[in-house]
Write a protein that holds these residues in place. Structure first.
Motif, PDB file in Angstrom:
ATOM      1  N   LYS A   8       0.905  -1.130  -0.032  1.00 17.38           N
ATOM      2  CA  LYS A   8      -0.064   0.033  -0.112  1.00 17.38           C
ATOM      3  C   LYS A   8       0.717   1.252   0.207  1.00 17.38           C
ATOM      4  O   LYS A   8       0.528   2.250  -0.815  1.00 17.38           O
ATOM      5  CB  LYS A   8      -0.975   0.024   1.204  1.00 17.38           C
ATOM      6  N   ASP A   9       1.935   1.396   0.919  1.00 19.91           N
ATOM      7  CA  ASP A   9       2.634   2.545   1.247  1.00 19.91           C
ATOM      8  C   ASP A   9       4.118   2.680   0.932  1.00 19.91           C
ATOM      9  O   ASP A   9       4.724   3.219   1.297  1.00 19.91           O
ATOM     10  CB  ASP A   9       2.218   2.975   2.163  1.00 19.91           C
ATOM     11  N   ARG A  10       4.412   1.237   0.577  1.00 15.56           N
ATOM     12  CA  ARG A  10       5.785   0.942   0.490  1.00 15.56           C
ATOM     13  C   ARG A  10       6.203  -0.104  -0.761  1.00 15.56           C
ATOM     14  O   ARG A  10       5.111  -0.585  -1.152  1.00 15.56           O
ATOM     15  CB  ARG A  10       6.428   0.458   1.807  1.00 15.56           C
ATOM     16  N   ASP A  31      21.211   5.527   0.274  1.00 19.17           N
ATOM     17  CA  ASP A  31      20.546   6.621   0.923  1.00 19.17           C
ATOM     18  C   ASP A  31      19.548   6.295   1.769  1.00 19.17           C
ATOM     19  O   ASP A  31      19.455   6.882   2.725  1.00 19.17           O
ATOM     20  CB  ASP A  31      20.172   7.938  -0.023  1.00 19.17           C
ATOM     21  N   PHE A  32      18.928   5.022   1.573  1.00 14.75           N
ATOM     22  CA  PHE A  32      18.025   4.578   2.312  1.00 14.75           C
ATOM     23  C   PHE A  32      18.591   3.732   3.778  1.00 14.75           C
ATOM     24  O   PHE A  32      17.828   3.604   4.834  1.00 14.75           O
ATOM     25  CB  PHE A  32      17.142   3.380   1.880  1.00 14.75           C
ATOM     26  N   ASN A  33      19.835   3.733   3.912  1.00 14.80           N
ATOM     27  CA  ASN A  33      20.706   3.141   5.087  1.00 14.80           C
ATOM     28  C   ASN A  33      21.873   4.028   5.460  1.00 14.80           C
ATOM     29  O   ASN A  33      22.652   3.570   6.026  1.00 14.80           O
ATOM     30  CB  ASN A  33      20.909   1.700   4.946  1.00 14.80           C
ATOM     31  N   ASP A  34      21.743   5.280   5.004  1.00 14.75           N
ATOM     32  CA  ASP A  34      22.707   6.317   5.364  1.00 14.75           C
ATOM     33  C   ASP A  34      24.240   5.836   4.916  1.00 14.75           C
ATOM     34  O   ASP A  34      25.096   6.011   5.569  1.00 14.75           O
ATOM     35  CB  ASP A  34      22.844   6.804   6.998  1.00 14.75           C
ATOM     36  N   TRP A  35      24.297   5.056   3.739  1.00 19.89           N
ATOM     37  CA  TRP A  35      25.407   4.633   2.997  1.00 19.89           C
ATOM     38  C   TRP A  35      26.505   3.902   4.198  1.00 19.89           C
ATOM     39  O   TRP A  35      27.475   3.779   4.169  1.00 19.89           O
ATOM     40  CB  TRP A  35      26.322   5.704   2.521  1.00 19.89           C
ATOM     41  N   GLN A  36      25.584   2.987   5.286  1.00 18.32           N
ATOM     42  CA  GLN A  36      26.500   2.236   6.249  1.00 18.32           C
ATOM     43  C   GLN A  36      26.567   0.747   5.707  1.00 18.32           C
ATOM     44  O   GLN A  36      25.555   0.077   5.609  1.00 18.32           O
ATOM     45  CB  GLN A  36      25.569   2.176   7.174  1.00 18.32           C
ATOM     46  N   THR A  53      16.121  -7.971   1.133  1.00 18.42           N
ATOM     47  CA  THR A  53      15.039  -7.252   1.048  1.00 18.42           C
ATOM     48  C   THR A  53      14.968  -6.067   1.923  1.00 18.42           C
ATOM     49  O   THR A  53      15.548  -6.262   2.949  1.00 18.42           O
ATOM     50  CB  THR A  53      14.021  -8.041   1.099  1.00 18.42           C
ATOM     51  N   VAL A  54      14.742  -4.788   1.311  1.00 18.87           N
ATOM     52  CA  VAL A  54      14.574  -3.643   2.016  1.00 18.87           C
ATOM     53  C   VAL A  54      13.176  -3.019   1.652  1.00 18.87           C
ATOM     54  O   VAL A  54      12.834  -2.976   0.505  1.00 18.87           O
ATOM     55  CB  VAL A  54      15.876  -2.680   1.541  1.00 18.87           C
ATOM     56  N   ALA A  55      12.442  -2.556   2.720  1.00 17.85           N
ATOM     57  CA  ALA A  55      11.222  -2.026   2.491  1.00 17.85           C
ATOM     58  C   ALA A  55      11.456  -0.436   2.376  1.00 17.85           C
ATOM     59  O   ALA A  55      11.997   0.402   3.249  1.00 17.85           O
ATOM     60  CB  ALA A  55      10.176  -2.205   3.688  1.00 17.85           C
ATOM     61  N   LEU A  56      11.085   0.165   1.107  1.00 15.04           N
ATOM     62  CA  LEU A  56      11.217   1.539   0.779  1.00 15.04           C
ATOM     63  C   LEU A  56      10.048   2.270   0.712  1.00 15.04           C
ATOM     64  O   LEU A  56       8.905   1.765   0.086  1.00 15.04           O
ATOM     65  CB  LEU A  56      12.037   1.716  -0.320  1.00 15.04           C
ATOM     66  N   PRO A  57       9.952   3.521   0.977  1.00 11.41           N
ATOM     67  CA  PRO A  57       8.850   4.431   0.790  1.00 11.41           C
ATOM     68  C   PRO A  57       8.235   4.244  -0.788  1.00 11.41           C
ATOM     69  O   PRO A  57       9.479   4.270  -1.637  1.00 11.41           O
ATOM     70  CB  PRO A  57       8.888   5.652   1.102  1.00 11.41           C
ATOM     71  N   ALA A  58       7.022   3.991  -0.995  1.00 11.05           N
ATOM     72  CA  ALA A  58       6.549   4.280  -2.314  1.00 11.05           C
ATOM     73  C   ALA A  58       6.737   5.455  -3.013  1.00 11.05           C
ATOM     74  O   ALA A  58       6.904   6.463  -2.316  1.00 11.05           O
ATOM     75  CB  ALA A  58       5.170   4.029  -2.441  1.00 11.05           C
ATOM     76  N   ASN A  86      26.629   6.110  -8.845  1.00  8.86           N
ATOM     77  CA  ASN A  86      25.618   5.517  -8.095  1.00  8.86           C
ATOM     78  C   ASN A  86      24.646   4.805  -8.997  1.00  8.86           C
ATOM     79  O   ASN A  86      24.157   5.402 -10.120  1.00  8.86           O
ATOM     80  CB  ASN A  86      25.005   6.100  -7.058  1.00  8.86           C
ATOM     81  N   SER A  87      24.053   3.776  -8.747  1.00  9.53           N
ATOM     82  CA  SER A  87      22.702   3.057  -9.345  1.00  9.53           C
ATOM     83  C   SER A  87      21.584   3.947  -8.770  1.00  9.53           C
ATOM     84  O   SER A  87      21.666   4.457  -7.724  1.00  9.53           O
ATOM     85  CB  SER A  87      22.590   1.668  -9.153  1.00  9.53           C
ATOM     86  N   ARG A  88      20.285   3.843  -9.542  1.00  5.16           N
ATOM     87  CA  ARG A  88      19.295   4.564  -8.988  1.00  5.16           C
ATOM     88  C   ARG A  88      18.206   3.739  -9.375  1.00  5.16           C
ATOM     89  O   ARG A  88      18.102   3.030 -10.384  1.00  5.16           O
ATOM     90  CB  ARG A  88      19.141   5.764 -10.050  1.00  5.16           C
ATOM     91  N   LEU A  89      17.242   3.720  -8.331  1.00  6.26           N
ATOM     92  CA  LEU A  89      15.848   2.957  -8.512  1.00  6.26           C
ATOM     93  C   LEU A  89      14.722   3.824  -8.001  1.00  6.26           C
ATOM     94  O   LEU A  89      15.045   4.635  -7.324  1.00  6.26           O
ATOM     95  CB  LEU A  89      16.020   1.520  -7.546  1.00  6.26           C
ATOM     96  N   HIS A  90      13.423   3.503  -8.577  1.00  2.69           N
ATOM     97  CA  HIS A  90      12.345   4.338  -8.390  1.00  2.69           C
ATOM     98  C   HIS A  90      11.367   3.274  -8.036  1.00  2.69           C
ATOM     99  O   HIS A  90      10.970   2.334  -8.587  1.00  2.69           O
ATOM    100  CB  HIS A  90      12.058   4.811  -9.913  1.00  2.69           C
ATOM    101  N   THR A  91      10.937   3.767  -6.849  1.00  4.14           N
ATOM    102  CA  THR A  91       9.781   2.983  -6.292  1.00  4.14           C
ATOM    103  C   THR A  91       8.281   3.295  -6.369  1.00  4.14           C
ATOM    104  O   THR A  91       8.026   4.168  -6.852  1.00  4.14           O
ATOM    105  CB  THR A  91       9.966   2.803  -4.460  1.00  4.14           C
TER     106      THR A  91
END
Length: 91
Positions: A8-10, A31-36, A53-58, A86-91
């Motif tokens: 629904k939201d991710r 950027d979703f894990n502060d590059w850690q 698997t990483v849950a990301l905002p839609a 960097n690679s880029r992905l769109h959710t």
């Protein structure tokens, strides 16, 4: 390779690599894990690949790369786009 499962939201994004290419431990960092490194380490799957698997905002864009042993950084050939180095992905 990227696998996506919408909710629904991710979006659950699964980052997938072959079992041994590159050898050793691999993390997805972005950027979703502060590059850690080490926060999202790929683990073996039954099909012989490694994944995490990483849950990301839609409806957002995220930059990421993989980090393997020996400080070896690399991109995902199946990413939606590139963002500089960097690679880029769109959710």
């Amino acid at each position: 390779m990227l696998e996506r499962k919408p909710h629904k939201d991710r979006i659950e994004v699964t980052f997938v690599l072959p079992a041994d290419a590159p050898p050793g431990p691999v993390s997805v960092v972005g950027d979703f894990n502060d590059w850690q490194p080490g926060v999202h380490t790929l683990t073996p799957r039954k099909d012989g690949n490694r994944a995490v698997t990483v849950a990301l905002p839609a409806k957002r864009a995220h930059s990421f790369r993989y980090l393997a042993a020996g400080d070896y950084w690399f991109n995902d050939e199946g990413a939606d786009a590139r963002d500089g180095a960097n690679s880029r992905l769109h959710t």
